[in-house]
Scaffold this active site. Structure first.
Site, mmCIF file in Angstrom:
data_model
loop_
_atom_site.group_PDB
_atom_site.id
_atom_site.type_symbol
_atom_site.label_atom_id
_atom_site.label_comp_id
_atom_site.label_asym_id
_atom_site.label_seq_id
_atom_site.Cartn_x
_atom_site.Cartn_y
_atom_site.Cartn_z
ATOM 1 N N GLU A 39 37.881 8.169 135.512
ATOM 2 C CA GLU A 39 38.247 6.932 134.843
ATOM 3 C C GLU A 39 38.639 5.924 135.912
ATOM 4 O O GLU A 39 39.213 6.298 136.937
ATOM 5 C CB GLU A 39 39.439 7.120 133.896
ATOM 6 C CG GLU A 39 39.129 7.939 132.660
ATOM 7 C CD GLU A 39 39.391 9.423 132.858
ATOM 8 O OE1 GLU A 39 38.989 10.200 131.985
ATOM 9 O OE2 GLU A 39 39.971 9.824 133.893
ATOM 10 N N TYR A 86 32.018 3.773 143.145
ATOM 11 C CA TYR A 86 31.491 4.793 142.242
ATOM 12 C C TYR A 86 30.038 4.513 141.876
ATOM 13 O O TYR A 86 29.211 5.430 141.821
ATOM 14 C CB TYR A 86 32.360 4.897 140.981
ATOM 15 C CG TYR A 86 33.819 5.220 141.281
ATOM 16 C CD1 TYR A 86 34.173 6.062 142.337
ATOM 17 C CD2 TYR A 86 34.836 4.671 140.527
ATOM 18 C CE1 TYR A 86 35.502 6.344 142.619
ATOM 19 C CE2 TYR A 86 36.165 4.950 140.795
ATOM 20 C CZ TYR A 86 36.495 5.785 141.848
ATOM 21 O OH TYR A 86 37.806 6.062 142.118
#
Length: 155
Positions: free
Chosen positions: A107, A119
């Site tokens: 998350e 990411y």
């Protein structure tokens, strides 16, 4: 290129980890939370990145069946922007694969654009939203996933 060693987190590393944690997150984990992860959570893997014996980064994840869930990842502010986070995440990916993970999830705060870019560069894709996930600010969390190993099926 800096010669950084990624090694399992030891209790003696925690003072340095806590300093990085405190300057990286609005609601930092406590020393006790990390101690619990090291000694009480059989699903966890935590590591530190060391440069000349000093902890400059750390990360952790849980391996649940065939999924790796990144719990936290941080680089000391003095060392950001030098691909250390990328190398740390790569280390976690390799460790996840070695521990049987086929996919990895994490998350990230919508406000943390630099982490999102990292990411995405590493192949994670947004797959959903957890509303009000971060209790400190009530900020949502973007759920991101990456396939680590493709499953093969016999026809």
């Amino acid at each position: 290129m800096m010669d950084i060693d990624f090694v399992p987190l030891q209790e003696e590393d925690l003072e340095q980890v806590i300093k990085i944690e405190q300057c990286s997150f609005p609601t930092p984990w406590s020393k006790q939370a990390f101690i619990s992860e090291i000694y009480d959570n059989s699903l966890s893997y935590y590591c530190v990145g060391k440069l000349d014996g000093q902890v400059i980064a750390y990360g952790g994840m849980w391996i649940i069946i065939d999924e790796a869930h990144v719990t936290n990842i941080a680089v000391h502010p003095d060392y950001r922007g030098r691909k250390i986070g990328e190398n740390l995440l790569l280390h976690l990916i390799v460790q996840g694969i070695m521990r049987g993970a086929l996919r990895m999830t994490l998350e990230v705060r919508p406000s943390n654009l630099s982490a999102q870019k990292l990411y995405q560069r590493m192949g994670f894709e947004a797959a959903g939203l957890r509303r009000g996930y971060y209790t400190d600010t009530k900020e949502d969390a973007i759920i991101m996933w990456k396939t680590l190993v493709e499953k093969f099926t016999e026809d």
